[in-house]
Design an enzyme around this catalytic site. Structure first.
Site, short mmCIF file in Angstrom:
data_model
loop_
_atom_site.label_atom_id
_atom_site.label_comp_id
_atom_site.label_asym_id
_atom_site.label_seq_id
_atom_site.Cartn_x
_atom_site.Cartn_y
_atom_site.Cartn_z
N GLY A 50 0.88 -1.37 0.13
CA GLY A 50 -0.04 0.02 0.11
C GLY A 50 0.94 1.45 -0.04
CG ASP A 51 4.32 3.71 1.36
OD1 ASP A 51 3.99 4.60 0.76
OD2 ASP A 51 5.37 3.74 2.38
N PRO A 52 3.57 2.39 -2.59
CG PRO A 52 2.12 2.00 -4.24
CD PRO A 52 1.91 2.12 -3.06
#
Length: 83
Positions: A50-52
């Site tokens: 969820g943190d690309p």
């Protein structure tokens, strides 16, 4: 070991995608594999990072070939089956 309050990490020896460490063909291969990995996570397994962002992506070499390494899996999401 990971849990609600513990996230285990390891050192990965690699470099960022930008710069002159990869040829144009290698960069294309790395980015194509990255897109496939994210697509598989979203559309097949339903589990994704969820943190690309660029700071969470490294390239390392395995058997001489460049390989993507996705870092920081502290924020993940699993989609429901009826997505």
């Amino acid at each position: 070991f990971c849990g609600r309050r513990v996230l285990t990490m390891e050192f990965i020896d690699g470099h960022q995608v930008v710069g002159d460490t990869l040829s144009a063909d290698e960069r294309l291969e790395v980015m194509t594999n990255l897109v496939r990995a994210y697509a598989h996570g979203l559309f097949v397994s339903g589990h994704f990072n969820g943190d690309p962002h660029a700071g969470n992506l490294l390239v390392t070499r395995r058997s001489g070939k460049p390989q993507c390494v996705l870092l920081d899996w502290g924020l993940t999401k699993t989609l429901p089956e009826n997505r």
